[in-house]
Design a protein around this motif. Sequence first.
Motif, PDB file in Angstrom:
ATOM      1  N   ALA A 148       0.831  -1.203   0.000  1.00  0.00           N
ATOM      2  CA  ALA A 148       0.000   0.000   0.000  1.00  0.00           C
ATOM      3  C   ALA A 148       0.866   1.253   0.000  1.00  0.00           C
ATOM      4  CB  ALA A 148      -0.930  -0.009   1.206  1.00  0.00           C
ATOM      5  N   THR A 151       2.790   1.750  -3.408  1.00  0.00           N
ATOM      6  CA  THR A 151       1.932   2.084  -4.543  1.00  0.00           C
ATOM      7  C   THR A 151       1.063   3.307  -4.286  1.00  0.00           C
ATOM      8  OG1 THR A 151       0.197   0.566  -3.767  1.00  0.00           O
ATOM      9  CG2 THR A 151       1.842  -0.316  -5.309  1.00  0.00           C
ATOM     10  N   THR A 153      -1.406   3.624  -2.151  1.00  0.00           N
ATOM     11  CA  THR A 153      -2.802   3.183  -2.104  1.00  0.00           C
ATOM     12  C   THR A 153      -3.344   3.277  -0.681  1.00  0.00           C
ATOM     13  OG1 THR A 153      -2.371   1.619  -3.908  1.00  0.00           O
ATOM     14  CG2 THR A 153      -4.374   1.279  -2.614  1.00  0.00           C
ATOM     15  N   SER A 154      -4.483   3.923  -0.528  1.00  0.00           N
ATOM     16  CA  SER A 154      -5.135   3.969   0.781  1.00  0.00           C
ATOM     17  C   SER A 154      -6.400   3.121   0.807  1.00  0.00           C
ATOM     18  CB  SER A 154      -5.489   5.416   1.141  1.00  0.00           C
ATOM     19  OG  SER A 154      -6.334   5.995   0.161  1.00  0.00           O
ATOM     20  N   ASP A 155      -6.991   2.885  -0.349  1.00  0.00           N
ATOM     21  CA  ASP A 155      -8.246   2.137  -0.440  1.00  0.00           C
ATOM     22  C   ASP A 155      -7.943   0.679  -0.788  1.00  0.00           C
ATOM     23  OD1 ASP A 155     -10.951   1.700  -0.392  1.00  0.00           O
ATOM     24  OD2 ASP A 155     -11.294   2.385  -2.446  1.00  0.00           O
ATOM     25  N   PHE A 156      -7.452  -0.083   0.197  1.00  0.00           N
ATOM     26  CA  PHE A 156      -7.041  -1.459  -0.057  1.00  0.00           C
ATOM     27  C   PHE A 156      -7.608  -2.380   1.014  1.00  0.00           C
ATOM     28  CE2 PHE A 156      -3.900   0.250   2.815  1.00  0.00           C
ATOM     29  CZ  PHE A 156      -3.623  -0.785   3.684  1.00  0.00           C
ATOM     30  N   GLY A 294      -7.453  -3.615  -4.458  1.00  0.00           N
ATOM     31  CA  GLY A 294      -7.373  -2.170  -4.552  1.00  0.00           C
ATOM     32  C   GLY A 294      -6.034  -1.623  -5.012  1.00  0.00           C
ATOM     33  N   LEU A 295      -5.031  -2.489  -5.214  1.00  0.00           N
ATOM     34  CA  LEU A 295      -3.717  -2.029  -5.647  1.00  0.00           C
ATOM     35  C   LEU A 295      -3.687  -1.808  -7.161  1.00  0.00           C
ATOM     36  CD1 LEU A 295      -1.397  -4.513  -3.683  1.00  0.00           C
ATOM     37  CD2 LEU A 295      -1.959  -2.159  -3.051  1.00  0.00           C
ATOM     38  N   PRO A 296      -2.770  -0.963  -7.648  1.00  0.00           N
ATOM     39  CA  PRO A 296      -2.613  -0.807  -9.095  1.00  0.00           C
ATOM     40  C   PRO A 296      -1.799  -1.941  -9.723  1.00  0.00           C
ATOM     41  CG  PRO A 296      -1.087   0.636  -7.952  1.00  0.00           C
ATOM     42  CD  PRO A 296      -1.959   0.008  -6.894  1.00  0.00           C
TER      43      PRO A 296
END
Length: 332
Positions: A148, A151, A153-156, A294-296
């Motif tokens: 997270a 990448t 990412t907060s929405d995981f 939720g990760l890219p």
Amino acid sequence: MSKIGSSQSLPRIAITVGDVAGVGPELALKCAAIEKIKSRCVPLVFGPKTVLQAIGAKLNLNVPPSIAPTDIAGADSAAIVDAGDITSDQFEIGSVNEHTGRASFQAVDLAITQALLQDVDAIATGPIHKEAWHAAGIQFPGHTELLASRTGTSDFCMMLTSETISCVLATIHIPLADVATLLTTEKVLRAIRQSHIALSRRLGRSPKVTVCGLNPHAGENGLFSHGEETDIIQPAIAQSISDGIEVIGPLPPDTAFTPAMRATTDVYVCMYHDQGLIPLKALAFDDAVNVTLGLPIVRTSVDHGTALDLAGQGKANHQSMIAAIEMAIDLA
């Protein structure tokens, strides 16, 4: 997907070995030699080359040739990507330390870099040892939090999934005593939404989501709770229903996983780590896969630990690693 090659080129899957004191290296080497795996992807084993060679020799396992990170984009067959600053004299099989923790972190960190560069199409991670990471001064409690951060990412969410049962966690690696304090409507809503997205793609239809309560009897209308079900969980369910998601709950956790409920549930949203992992591992220990939603980038993982008591004996079951690699291929 791959940046080079024809439309029929195989996806490159980074397989990180996890802690070298555990079973991860032998699982990775075994899987990289399986013809079914090699027919579907280019398996790239990320770990310390000299240690992998020593383990391969000890267990009579095939060890693929090594390549440099700069050669990953052109890789078309199984290979070792030398990653992890450790030598064989810095640890003993079955005993973790700061060296094994640092090496496993470095291998995962390099795999993430290569995934962000699109030189690999997905990551399948072997088991790390969280105490070894801590001993090495690494601040992340596990793979999920590192991914997270790297990448942005907060929405995981973390999903554990198998053919038998799938569970998504609203909170992950926190002490049980802190769950009620840290649980929020936003976290429950995120888990429901990520569950819906992931299972919709997998099933090709809208999934049925079952949300567990936090407390015994799902709080019994406040008798056995401090309002977590009514004030936190139910608003997330109501919003999800408004969004068109097929969701029920909060259900009492002690009856949510019965055969009858599993027959009508595609994915469970669980409030804390063990609420989801206990039933999942009881039902599907050998073939369950951990997927970070939720990760890219695509990341899957085995659902078991380092199994230090089995390390170096060639006895470890590699079915979960096979399942993790195959799901990474599918998602890539």
